[in-house]
Write an enzyme that holds these catalytic residues in place. Structure first.
Site, mmCIF file in Angstrom:
data_model
loop_
_atom_site.group_PDB
_atom_site.id
_atom_site.type_symbol
_atom_site.label_atom_id
_atom_site.label_comp_id
_atom_site.label_asym_id
_atom_site.label_seq_id
_atom_site.Cartn_x
_atom_site.Cartn_y
_atom_site.Cartn_z
ATOM 1 N N ASP A 149 0.815 -1.213 0.000
ATOM 2 C CA ASP A 149 0.000 0.000 0.000
ATOM 3 C C ASP A 149 0.855 1.272 0.000
ATOM 4 O O ASP A 149 1.903 1.336 0.670
ATOM 5 C CB ASP A 149 -0.849 -0.035 1.288
ATOM 6 C CG ASP A 149 -1.863 1.081 1.380
ATOM 7 O OD1 ASP A 149 -2.881 1.008 0.690
ATOM 8 O OD2 ASP A 149 -1.623 2.043 2.151
ATOM 9 N N GLU A 180 1.522 -0.594 -4.975
ATOM 10 C CA GLU A 180 0.515 0.433 -5.254
ATOM 11 C C GLU A 180 1.268 1.765 -5.298
ATOM 12 O O GLU A 180 1.397 2.453 -4.284
ATOM 13 C CB GLU A 180 -0.573 0.461 -4.170
ATOM 14 C CG GLU A 180 -1.738 1.342 -4.572
ATOM 15 C CD GLU A 180 -2.282 2.267 -3.485
ATOM 16 O OE1 GLU A 180 -3.344 2.853 -3.706
ATOM 17 O OE2 GLU A 180 -1.649 2.421 -2.417
#
Ligand code: NOJ
Length: 499
Positions: free
Chosen positions: A201, A263
């Site tokens: 993330d 990401e």
């Protein structure tokens, strides 16, 4: 336009071979399947539904966070990285899920959130030095992605802490060796349990300017969508400092050869520095490209050249595909996503054409993302087969869209997904654009030619051979229907790869 055939390459030695062209199904656990009647999806529910995921033809799943969380950010505010949220299950139910995934030949990717924790994480109390602090007030103009300043006051200490996202999510200081060690231990914990890797993330928030200089006023719109207040600045110092790849290298050393998918919310041209350590990075520019063949070709070509790309058109953060592109475009979108070279990620429910739901008041997510997180619709009952209780977010339209009905319908979108997931196994990694004009994008994938028609009139399919897939069910002429696609196979018989 890419001249001649390009073959995808992964420059990281030891990158898992299965990942190169894998199709991964993203599961938002709270909204997939409730097994214990509390209205919230759980790991046992996921376990029960894995044969469905496999039957569609996916190679693996990515589970959005499963860890204990006060849910300020839908689970991305983690209060204990090495446990399962009791609402979702236990470590034992996770192990059972993993065993079921193995039995179904599915790989399992967890969400790793290294750049921040929940403010309720014990680390914030026990190791305040692991976070980023300032004294006497916010030291710069940095903004939180979800609105307001990126600095909040910690009342007990009177100091200010940095949070790139909600104020409940203090940023970790990744230059502190103990932070690297602590997150490394979290990775080791899950890898030892048997997971195949992580979707990582908010990678661009790992490293910020060490001298905390102000960001600059934005001079124009950025290539990717940003919340309006956040978009007023150009985030030159609050993201992606020079040593970010060094820090990503730390993650890589800790992961060994496990899969790492970044990401990295940046335009494709800025992704190069990340692919030495990540196996794949998401193609966000592709996700938001204008729905026009020339615009799509412009973003696809550099991403193909980069090589280690995870194609994606939707996830839990943005409006659902059916709501963004309109239902007319869903077959075309599925064909595009699943016929490009490289790995592809599909968000749960996109195979049904789920639309955004209305969310609830007050919202769970203050940034307005409840709409794309409504539960899966398994059957036509009011709770959609998702739960025997009142679901935490209401179902949207199970009477119109559900797995049970779609499974029985040879012309359903779900059936098309199944065909595409089967067909893509025949393609290999080569790619050559054959035609781009104002309505058509056509490319070669090995012996196959894919013609995508974005226009309102049918178009002749490019190339020679038998039609092995047409988004207009039952259509076997070499025609790509309006807002649809045809795939031809260059040999005279039908491809043996299709059922
Ligand atoms: C990206 C995640 O996908 C999103 O849901 C989350 O809010 C931010 N990162 C912060 O963790």
């Amino acid at each position: 336009m890419v001249k001649g055939e390009v073959t995808l390459r992964n420059r990281r030695q030891g990158s898992p071979a299965w990942l190169t062209d894998a199709a991964i199904y993203q599961i938002y656990p709270r909204s997939f399947q409730d097994s214990d009647g509390d209205g919230i999806g759980d790991l046992e529910g996921v376990r029960q539904r894995l044969p469905y995921v496999r039957s569609l033809g996916f190679d693996g799943i990515w589970l959005s966070p499963i860890y204990p969380s006060p849910l300020a950010d839908g689970g991305y505010d983690i209060s204990d990285h090495s446990a399962v949220d009791p609402v979702l299950g236990t470590l034992e139910s996770f192990d059972a899920l993993l065993a079921e995934a193995r039995a179904n030949k599915l790989k399992v990717l967890l969400d790793l959130v290294p750049s921040h924790t929940s403010i309720e994480h014990a680390w914030f109390r026990d190791h305040p030095e692991w976070y980023v602090w300032a004294d006497g007030g916010p030291p710069n103009n940095w903004l939180s992605a979800f609105g307001g300043p990126a600095w909040s006051k910690d009342e007990p200490s009177g100091r200010w802490y940095l949070h790139s996202f909600y104020r409940e999510q203090p940023d970790l200081n990744w230059r502190h060796p103990e932070v690297q060690e602590a997150v490394g231990q979290v990775m080791a914990f899950w890898l030892a349990r048997g997971v195949d890797g992580f979707r990582v993330d908010a990678v661009d928030r790992l490293a910020k300017d060490p001298s905390l200089r102000d960001d600059h006023p934005a001079t124009g719109p950025w290539l990717l969508p940003l919340p309006p207040e956040y978009a007023t600045l150009s985030h030159v110092h609050s993201r992606d400092a020079d040593d970010v790849d060094e820090l990503v290298g730390v993650l890589r050393r800790r992961a060994g050869d496990a899969a790492l998918i970044g990401e990295v919310y940046r335009p494709t041209e800025e992704l190069e520095r990340f692919v030495n350590h990540f196996d794949l990075v998401f193609a966000f520019e592709f996700m938001f490209a204008s729905w026009h063949p020339e615009a799509i070709a412009r973003v696809v070509e550099p991403a193909v050249r980069l090589g280690q790309i995870a194609w994606v058109l939707s996830n839990h953060d943005f409006s659902r595909l059916a709501s963004r592109l309109g239902e007319d475009n869903l077959r075309l979108a599925a064909t595009l996503l699943l016929t490009l070279p490289g790995a592809a990620f599909v968000f749960q429910g996109d195979e049904l054409g789920l639309r955004d739901g209305p969310g609830v008041h007050p919202p769970f997510d203050r940034a307005g993302r409840d709409g794309s997180r409504h539960p899966m619709q398994w059957d036509a009952t009011p709770t959609g087969g998702f739960s025997s209780a009142r679901p935490w977010l209401p179902l949207v339209d199970p009477e119109h869209r559900n797995v049970e009905t779609a499974e029985e319908d040879p012309s359903s979108l779900l059936t098309l997904y199944r065909s595409l997931l089967s067909l893509r196994r025949c393609f290999g990694t080569g790619f050559e654009v054959l035609l781009v004009d104002s309505t058509v994008l056509a490319y070669r994938r090995g012996q196959h030619v894919v013609t995508l028609n974005f226009g309102d009139e049918p178009r002749q399919a490019v190339g020679e051979g038998a039609v092995v897939l047409n988004t207009d069910p039952g259509q076997h002429f070499r025609i790509a229907p309006a807002r649809g696609a045809a795939v031809l196979y260059a040999e005279s018989s039908r491809s043996s790869c299709l059922r």
